[in-house]
Design an enzyme around this catalytic site. Structure first.
Site, PDB file in Angstrom:
ATOM      1  N   PRO A  91       0.821  -1.222   0.000  1.00 52.05           N
ATOM      2  CG  PRO A  91      -0.908  -1.586   1.529  1.00 52.05           C
ATOM      3  CD  PRO A  91       0.433  -2.129   1.079  1.00 52.05           C
ATOM      4  CB  CYS A  92       1.000   4.051  -2.354  1.00 50.20           C
ATOM      5  SG  CYS A  92      -0.679   4.665  -2.556  1.00 50.20           S
TER       6      CYS A  92
END
Length: 111
Positions: A40-41
């Site tokens: 996840p960014c």
């Protein structure tokens, strides 16, 4: 998401995984040509809280690398946001590069 996936792919229930932390990559060892994924960014994005590898979502980077190690694909692609390069004054990206090197792969990167 699961309903859509099952509607589009012929997959058995025992091959569905809700959480990467519980996925065992060893049954796929040396059977995968290219392994594509990321973590996840939000942990690294300039629009997030930028907690990096201190954020549970950020630690999923290590789970991705564990799977690369177990699966041993010919090639892997790890995708994330530009902010991963600048997080913690570049120390996070340096850690990630070291982990990639420890996997025994030659790697290059680009934006």
């Amino acid at each position: 998401m699961k309903t859509s996936y099952f509607a589009n792919y012929d997959i058995s229930e025992d091959n569905w995984h809700d959480d990467i932390r519980y996925l065992d990559g060893t049954p796929y060892a040396n059977q995968v040509d290219i392994f594509v994924g990321g973590s996840p960014c939000q942990s690294f994005s300039t629009y997030g809280h930028r907690k990096g590898l201190e954020d549970t979502r950020g630690t999923l980077f290590f789970e991705y690398c564990r799977l690369v190690k177990e699966i041993q694909p010919e090639v892997f692609i790890y995708e994330n946001v530009y902010g991963v390069l600048t997080h913690d004054k570049g120390k996070t990206w340096e850690t990630m590069q070291n982990v990639f090197s420890d996997l025994g792969y030659y790697f290059s990167w680009q934006i």
